[in-house]
Design a protein around this motif. Structure first.
Motif, PDB file in Angstrom:
ATOM      1  N   CYS A  82      -3.216   9.914 -13.884  1.00  0.00           N
ATOM      2  CA  CYS A  82      -1.793   9.713 -13.590  1.00  0.00           C
ATOM      3  C   CYS A  82      -1.406  10.486 -12.327  1.00  0.00           C
ATOM      4  O   CYS A  82      -1.163  11.692 -12.383  1.00  0.00           O
ATOM      5  CB  CYS A  82      -0.951  10.165 -14.772  1.00  0.00           C
ATOM      6  SG  CYS A  82       0.807  10.017 -14.459  1.00  0.00           S
ATOM      7  N   CYS A 132       2.062  12.595 -12.443  1.00  0.00           N
ATOM      8  CA  CYS A 132       2.033  13.869 -13.166  1.00  0.00           C
ATOM      9  C   CYS A 132       1.148  14.887 -12.437  1.00  0.00           C
ATOM     10  O   CYS A 132       1.435  16.071 -12.413  1.00  0.00           O
ATOM     11  CB  CYS A 132       1.527  13.676 -14.596  1.00  0.00           C
ATOM     12  SG  CYS A 132       2.733  12.858 -15.641  1.00  0.00           S
ATOM     13  N   CYS A 174       3.297  10.406 -20.384  1.00  0.00           N
ATOM     14  CA  CYS A 174       3.892  11.162 -19.288  1.00  0.00           C
ATOM     15  C   CYS A 174       4.951  12.152 -19.789  1.00  0.00           C
ATOM     16  O   CYS A 174       5.003  13.297 -19.348  1.00  0.00           O
ATOM     17  CB  CYS A 174       4.508  10.225 -18.261  1.00  0.00           C
ATOM     18  SG  CYS A 174       3.264   9.380 -17.286  1.00  0.00           S
ATOM     19  N   HIS A 217      -5.136  13.297 -18.854  1.00  0.00           N
ATOM     20  CA  HIS A 217      -3.947  12.560 -18.411  1.00  0.00           C
ATOM     21  C   HIS A 217      -3.776  12.681 -16.898  1.00  0.00           C
ATOM     22  O   HIS A 217      -3.527  11.708 -16.202  1.00  0.00           O
ATOM     23  CB  HIS A 217      -2.697  13.065 -19.121  1.00  0.00           C
ATOM     24  CG  HIS A 217      -1.454  12.337 -18.690  1.00  0.00           C
ATOM     25  ND1 HIS A 217      -1.088  11.125 -19.206  1.00  0.00           N
ATOM     26  CD2 HIS A 217      -0.527  12.631 -17.748  1.00  0.00           C
ATOM     27  CE1 HIS A 217       0.012  10.703 -18.616  1.00  0.00           C
ATOM     28  NE2 HIS A 217       0.380  11.606 -17.726  1.00  0.00           N
TER      29      HIS A 217
END
Ligand code: ZN
Length: 250
Positions: A33, A36, A3, A29
């Motif tokens: 996530c 984010c 992160c 990612h």
């Protein structure tokens, strides 16, 4: 990619500036996530807002409805018929005045926001890609002349060593689509990026604030804008500003 790394690269990602490998890592990612991803969407919608600008000129909905209801009342043959028309005009003018002031204020707040966002991205990038300085020297007599010919003004480079701020060097960066001088200082392990450019188009005046973990403040002095970004505490950044202002005015 974790992160922390993703957060540092989000601006570059939003601007489409990541290389392909990085971009794929980022997409992977973001897919896994939500936090984010939400931040990425926030940044994307913010830059879209700035790009379109349309939103900035719209009056708020409640003002619009006030204008409409005023006009409606004017059309009605009311008991205060004799006074209704001038009153309605006066009110409409008042509302229009507020709308203009609001637009103006929002426009400048957004300009500041845009400037700060860009400066923070530059600051973060300068720490990330080992491009902190183009001219590495703790000697103001070396750094100051280095800017000659690279920018068309002469940024003050002051020695703040006695106050605990070490001069690291200088570099040229881009802010609001023009090359600007950056004088880099260090306090302990923390870097302070000080952007300096002529206050011709707009004067910068920002109290110490924080955004995304960075502290920033800006002011104008003797025809130049100053904007500094760092991860040192707000108090320390304010001291830095005081020291610098004092030395520049000497
Ligand atoms: Zn994440």
């Amino acid at each position: 990619m974790d992160c922390d790394e993703a957060r540092q690269l989000l601006d570059a990602y939003a601007d489409g500036e990541l290389d392909l490998t990085r971009q794929l890592e980022m997409e992977a990612h973001l897919a896994g996530c939500p936090a984010c991803k939400e931040e990425a969407e926030r940044i994307a919608s913010f830059s879209l807002l700035l790009r379109t600008n349309m939103e900035l000129y719209k009056a708020p909905r409640n003002l619009k409805s006030k204008i409409r209801s005023t006009l409606r009342k004017e059309a009605e043959p009311a008991w205060l018929f004799a006074n209704a028309r001038p009153l309605a005009y006066a009110f409409a003018a008042l509302v229009l005045g507020f709308a203009l002031a609001w637009t103006w204020l929002t426009f400048y707040q957004n300009k500041d926001q845009e400037l700060v966002t860009e400066a923070i991205s530059n600051h973060a990038r300068s720490l990330m890609v080992s491009h902190l300085v183009d001219c590495r020297s703790g000697d103001q007599q070396t750094v100051k002349p280095w800017f000659n010919g690279k920018v068309d003004y002469s940024p003050p480079v002051v020695d703040l060593t006695p106050a605990g701020y070490t001069l690291v060097g200088g570099r040229v960066d881009i802010l609001e689509k023009r090359p600007v001088a950056v004088v880099v200082y260090q306090r302990g392990k923390q870097v302070i990026n000080l952007f300096i450019w002529p206050a011709t188009r707009r004067k910068v005046d920002l109290d110490v604030q924080s955004e995304r973990g960075y502290q920033f403040c800006g002011w104008n002095q003797a025809g130049l804008n100053y904007l500094c970004i760092s991860e040192i505490s707000g108090d320390e950044l304010e001291k830095f500003e005081d020291q610098l202002r004092e030395h520049v005015s000497l």
